[in-house]
Scaffold this motif. Structure first.
Motif, PDB file in Angstrom:
ATOM      1  N   GLU A  74       1.028  -1.010  -0.305  1.00  0.00           N
ATOM      2  CA  GLU A  74       0.431   0.258   0.125  1.00  0.00           C
ATOM      3  C   GLU A  74       0.941   1.075   0.144  1.00  0.00           C
ATOM      4  O   GLU A  74       0.415   2.447   0.141  1.00  0.00           O
ATOM      5  CB  GLU A  74      -0.638  -0.239   0.762  1.00  0.00           C
ATOM      6  CG  GLU A  74      -2.481  -1.153   1.715  1.00  0.00           C
ATOM      7  CD  GLU A  74      -3.019   0.006   0.237  1.00  0.00           C
ATOM      8  OE1 GLU A  74      -2.968   0.718  -0.606  1.00  0.00           O
ATOM      9  OE2 GLU A  74      -4.322  -1.388   0.464  1.00  0.00           O
ATOM     10  N   GLN A  75       1.856   1.420   0.740  1.00  0.00           N
ATOM     11  CA  GLN A  75       2.472   2.353   0.238  1.00  0.00           C
ATOM     12  C   GLN A  75       2.128   2.968   1.332  1.00  0.00           C
ATOM     13  O   GLN A  75       2.483   4.219   1.628  1.00  0.00           O
ATOM     14  CB  GLN A  75       2.978   3.575  -0.925  1.00  0.00           C
ATOM     15  CG  GLN A  75       3.783   1.900  -2.174  1.00  0.00           C
ATOM     16  CD  GLN A  75       3.963   2.955  -3.420  1.00  0.00           C
ATOM     17  OE1 GLN A  75       3.247   3.482  -3.890  1.00  0.00           O
ATOM     18  NE2 GLN A  75       4.435   2.073  -4.434  1.00  0.00           N
ATOM     19  N   GLY A  76       2.486   2.299   2.278  1.00  0.00           N
ATOM     20  CA  GLY A  76       1.921   3.625   3.223  1.00  0.00           C
ATOM     21  C   GLY A  76       2.692   3.547   4.771  1.00  0.00           C
ATOM     22  O   GLY A  76       4.358   3.282   4.087  1.00  0.00           O
ATOM     23  N   ASN A  77       3.180   3.936   6.094  1.00  0.00           N
ATOM     24  CA  ASN A  77       4.116   4.120   6.765  1.00  0.00           C
ATOM     25  C   ASN A  77       3.519   3.702   8.289  1.00  0.00           C
ATOM     26  O   ASN A  77       4.414   3.798   8.974  1.00  0.00           O
ATOM     27  CB  ASN A  77       3.777   5.751   7.395  1.00  0.00           C
ATOM     28  CG  ASN A  77       2.456   5.957   8.079  1.00  0.00           C
ATOM     29  OD1 ASN A  77       2.113   5.736   8.322  1.00  0.00           O
ATOM     30  ND2 ASN A  77       2.671   7.254   8.724  1.00  0.00           N
ATOM     31  N   GLY A  78       2.391   2.318   8.354  1.00  0.00           N
ATOM     32  CA  GLY A  78       3.049   1.639   8.782  1.00  0.00           C
ATOM     33  C   GLY A  78       1.045   0.191   8.587  1.00  0.00           C
ATOM     34  O   GLY A  78       0.546   1.231   8.135  1.00  0.00           O
ATOM     35  N   THR A  79       1.440  -0.627   9.038  1.00  0.00           N
ATOM     36  CA  THR A  79       0.139  -1.403   9.398  1.00  0.00           C
ATOM     37  C   THR A  79      -0.817  -2.469  10.464  1.00  0.00           C
ATOM     38  O   THR A  79       0.686  -2.431  11.190  1.00  0.00           O
ATOM     39  CB  THR A  79      -0.108  -2.728   8.274  1.00  0.00           C
ATOM     40  OG1 THR A  79       0.324  -1.873   6.692  1.00  0.00           O
ATOM     41  CG2 THR A  79      -0.945  -3.849   8.068  1.00  0.00           C
ATOM     42  N   VAL A  80      -1.093  -2.738  10.843  1.00  0.00           N
ATOM     43  CA  VAL A  80      -1.902  -2.986  12.112  1.00  0.00           C
ATOM     44  C   VAL A  80      -2.599  -4.369  11.442  1.00  0.00           C
ATOM     45  O   VAL A  80      -4.162  -4.185  10.891  1.00  0.00           O
ATOM     46  CB  VAL A  80      -2.848  -2.727  13.215  1.00  0.00           C
ATOM     47  CG1 VAL A  80      -3.273  -2.984  14.448  1.00  0.00           C
ATOM     48  CG2 VAL A  80      -1.448  -1.743  13.660  1.00  0.00           C
ATOM     49  N   LEU A 215      -7.708 -16.315   7.892  1.00  0.00           N
ATOM     50  CA  LEU A 215      -8.655 -15.485   8.050  1.00  0.00           C
ATOM     51  C   LEU A 215      -7.828 -14.321   8.434  1.00  0.00           C
ATOM     52  O   LEU A 215      -6.729 -14.545   9.201  1.00  0.00           O
ATOM     53  CB  LEU A 215      -9.785 -15.566   8.862  1.00  0.00           C
ATOM     54  CG  LEU A 215     -11.143 -16.574   8.342  1.00  0.00           C
ATOM     55  CD1 LEU A 215     -11.756 -17.084  10.249  1.00  0.00           C
ATOM     56  CD2 LEU A 215     -12.071 -15.807   7.383  1.00  0.00           C
ATOM     57  N   GLY A 216      -8.075 -12.773   7.867  1.00  0.00           N
ATOM     58  CA  GLY A 216      -7.234 -12.308   8.788  1.00  0.00           C
ATOM     59  C   GLY A 216      -7.800 -10.927   7.653  1.00  0.00           C
ATOM     60  O   GLY A 216      -8.209  -9.925   7.335  1.00  0.00           O
ATOM     61  N   GLY A 217      -7.368  -9.310   8.502  1.00  0.00           N
ATOM     62  CA  GLY A 217      -7.542  -7.893   8.173  1.00  0.00           C
ATOM     63  C   GLY A 217      -6.652  -7.168   8.534  1.00  0.00           C
ATOM     64  O   GLY A 217      -5.699  -7.483   9.442  1.00  0.00           O
ATOM     65  N   ALA A 218      -6.963  -6.594   7.547  1.00  0.00           N
ATOM     66  CA  ALA A 218      -5.055  -4.985   8.104  1.00  0.00           C
ATOM     67  C   ALA A 218      -5.741  -3.698   8.099  1.00  0.00           C
ATOM     68  O   ALA A 218      -6.757  -3.423   6.675  1.00  0.00           O
ATOM     69  CB  ALA A 218      -3.876  -5.690   6.716  1.00  0.00           C
ATOM     70  N   VAL A 219      -5.184  -2.712   8.663  1.00  0.00           N
ATOM     71  CA  VAL A 219      -5.611  -1.711   8.765  1.00  0.00           C
ATOM     72  C   VAL A 219      -3.853  -0.769   8.243  1.00  0.00           C
ATOM     73  O   VAL A 219      -3.072  -0.747   9.183  1.00  0.00           O
ATOM     74  CB  VAL A 219      -6.381  -1.008  10.123  1.00  0.00           C
ATOM     75  CG1 VAL A 219      -6.501   0.573   9.798  1.00  0.00           C
ATOM     76  CG2 VAL A 219      -7.811  -1.208  10.474  1.00  0.00           C
ATOM     77  N   THR A 220      -4.744  -0.419   7.529  1.00  0.00           N
ATOM     78  CA  THR A 220      -2.974   0.737   7.036  1.00  0.00           C
ATOM     79  C   THR A 220      -2.776   2.175   6.402  1.00  0.00           C
ATOM     80  O   THR A 220      -4.072   2.868   6.379  1.00  0.00           O
ATOM     81  CB  THR A 220      -2.579   0.091   5.418  1.00  0.00           C
ATOM     82  OG1 THR A 220      -2.178  -1.378   5.536  1.00  0.00           O
ATOM     83  CG2 THR A 220      -0.980   1.153   4.898  1.00  0.00           C
ATOM     84  N   GLN A 221      -1.905   2.896   7.244  1.00  0.00           N
ATOM     85  CA  GLN A 221      -1.954   4.403   7.257  1.00  0.00           C
ATOM     86  C   GLN A 221      -1.418   4.776   6.472  1.00  0.00           C
ATOM     87  O   GLN A 221       0.132   4.112   6.328  1.00  0.00           O
ATOM     88  CB  GLN A 221      -1.443   4.707   8.781  1.00  0.00           C
ATOM     89  CG  GLN A 221      -1.442   5.976   9.020  1.00  0.00           C
ATOM     90  CD  GLN A 221      -1.479   6.467  10.506  1.00  0.00           C
ATOM     91  OE1 GLN A 221      -1.770   6.960  11.055  1.00  0.00           O
ATOM     92  NE2 GLN A 221       0.459   6.156  10.762  1.00  0.00           N
ATOM     93  N   THR A 222      -1.650   5.750   5.431  1.00  0.00           N
ATOM     94  CA  THR A 222      -1.007   5.842   4.225  1.00  0.00           C
ATOM     95  C   THR A 222      -0.070   7.288   4.217  1.00  0.00           C
ATOM     96  O   THR A 222       1.043   7.303   3.732  1.00  0.00           O
ATOM     97  CB  THR A 222      -2.073   6.732   3.277  1.00  0.00           C
ATOM     98  OG1 THR A 222      -2.453   7.756   4.221  1.00  0.00           O
ATOM     99  CG2 THR A 222      -2.953   5.775   3.073  1.00  0.00           C
ATOM    100  N   GLY A 223      -0.221   7.686   5.628  1.00  0.00           N
ATOM    101  CA  GLY A 223       0.882   8.864   6.104  1.00  0.00           C
ATOM    102  C   GLY A 223       0.705  10.416   5.828  1.00  0.00           C
ATOM    103  O   GLY A 223       1.433  11.802   6.153  1.00  0.00           O
ATOM    104  N   LEU A 224      -1.478  10.111   5.134  1.00  0.00           N
ATOM    105  CA  LEU A 224      -1.650  11.473   3.903  1.00  0.00           C
ATOM    106  C   LEU A 224      -1.866  12.594   5.168  1.00  0.00           C
ATOM    107  O   LEU A 224      -2.213  13.701   5.039  1.00  0.00           O
ATOM    108  CB  LEU A 224      -2.549  11.044   3.199  1.00  0.00           C
ATOM    109  CG  LEU A 224      -0.943  10.367   2.209  1.00  0.00           C
ATOM    110  CD1 LEU A 224      -2.592  10.501   1.007  1.00  0.00           C
ATOM    111  CD2 LEU A 224      -0.341  10.919   1.241  1.00  0.00           C
TER     112      LEU A 224
END
Length: 410
Positions: A74-80, A215-224
């Protein structure tokens, strides 16, 4: 390898970023707890002053490797990472919103997500459901207490395509958190940061994992998004760069406190499945377009909802957003006199199952299953009649799929 293609980067990510003993995959760490020889280090990790692991509920080296892989996609700055996609959504809403806040969401969303939004209302969050294919409706719904806008890239199951870029610009202008569920498109078709998302949610169970075994999920922070503009960040999480505060609060209040933990062995399976995301998406998108075109011509089909069809209301937008690939989900409405159950029971290749983004083609009668609890009135508002088939197209041979549905409709 930052200038390499998507699949090249994904395939080589594990051994280039966690090269323990030269292994091509990150190791599976089943340990529940993690020990330290120095109590000062243990305290520093708990206080977020030092990187490390304390208890598997908040993550392990294996889940961290998967999180890094998704962040790179996702080219973000972090994922949980979370145990399910719904756990990820719960974490976003309950960690960031408070009683009296206003949330604007697309009215064309997955049934369980719709149910979750109803629960949010019970906790005092004000909710406006709008047609997100029209950004003007989002703008008209704005209130002084609006905190967040939530949409899906491609809606499940109606395949409506939100006006993602215009909504992103609107959220930026009003300093709103813009949450985009990218499950149906995946980062392969388009990254959430490309249209200004603050947070991107992916159900890892679907296209990214892809094999129907995890099963799984993720939240990615884009840094925007600058979380200094958001009023609900707890003081203890306002450390370092303000563009990272939101994800830290989601991890602490949404993962640690709620406990929707992804296990290490499941994270390992998802990470391995993710390596072929690009190959699978190319194949199933091609299959989906061919099947949609064939079914649209069939005399027993009332309509086919698929962004790749010229007849789709957002076809041009989808073409511009997703570069000629339109995902693998079809909404097919049979004519009223057709017995939907008889058609389904004659299928021999497609499987009758409730899942999507799988290697296998999966189909179900949406009104009678995943949207049954919603009630007839809400289904009508979403355009889901009794003869609505949700088809998640897989990677089988194109002719086998077309022949299977043609024979079932014969």
């Amino acid at each position: 390898m930052s200038d390499s293609g998507f699949t090249t980067q994904t395939v080589h990510f594990g051994h280039r970023n966690d090269a323990q003993h030269g292994a091509v995959h990150a190791a599976v760490h089943p340990s529940t707890e993690f020990t330290y020889h120095d109590a000062h280090q243990l305290a520093a990790v708990f206080q977020n002053r030092q990187k490390g692991y304390t208890y598997a509920r908040t993550g392990t080296p294996t889940t961290a490797a998967l999180e890094a892989q998704v962040t790179a996609m996702e080219q973000g700055n972090g994922t949980v990472a979370f145990a399910t996609g719904m756990a990820a959504l719960n974490a976003v809403f309950f960690a960031l919103l408070r009683q009296g806040d206003h949330l604007i969401a697309s009215k064309y969303i997955f049934g369980n997500t719709n149910s979750l939004l109803m629960t949010l209302e019970n906790f005092g969050v004000e909710l406006s459901l709008v047609d997100a294919t029209d950004a003007a409706q989002v703008q008209a719904a704005l209130r002084p207490n609006t905190r967040m806008v939530f949409v899906e890239t491609i809606a499940n199951p109606g395949t409506q395509v939100a006006d993602l870029q215009t909504i992103g610009a609107l959220c930026q202008a009003h300093k709103l958190v813009y949450v985009v569920d990218s499950t149906l498109s995946s980062p392969y078709l388009r990254r959430g940061r490309d249209f200004g998302a603050s947070l991107v949610v992916n159900s890892l169970s679907k296209h990214i994992g892809g094999h129907g075994n995890a099963l799984g999920g993720a939240v990615t922070q884009t840094g925007l998004y600058d979380w200094a503009d958001f009023p609900h960040i707890y003081p203890q999480y306002q450390k370092d760069d303000s563009h990272t505060w939101g994800l830290l609060q989601i991890k602490k209040k949404g993962l640690r406190d709620m406990g929707g933990t992804l296990s290490s062995d499941v994270a390992h399976r998802i990470a391995a499945g993710a390596e072929t995301l690009g190959l699978r998406m190319n194949r199933l998108c091609g299959n989906a377009l061919a099947l949609a075109q064939a079914l649209e011509r069939h005399p027993l089909v009332e309509r086919v909802q698929y962004p790749g069809l010229v007849s789709h209301p957002q076809h041009q937008r989808a073409t511009e957003l997703f570069q000629g690939l339109y995902g693998g989900l079809l909404g097919v409405v049979l004519k009223e006199h057709v017995d939907v159950f008889a058609v389904l029971n004659r299928l021999r290749v497609a499987a009758l199952a409730t899942h999507l983004g799988d290697n296998r083609t999966l189909v179900l009668p949406a009104a009678h299953t995943i949207y049954y609890e919603m009630g007839a009135e809400r289904r009508a508002l979403m355009g889901i009649p009794d003869g609505f088939l949700r088809i998640s197209v897989g990677i089988e041979e194109e002719t086998d799929l077309i022949n299977d549905f043609t024979a079932a409709l014969a």
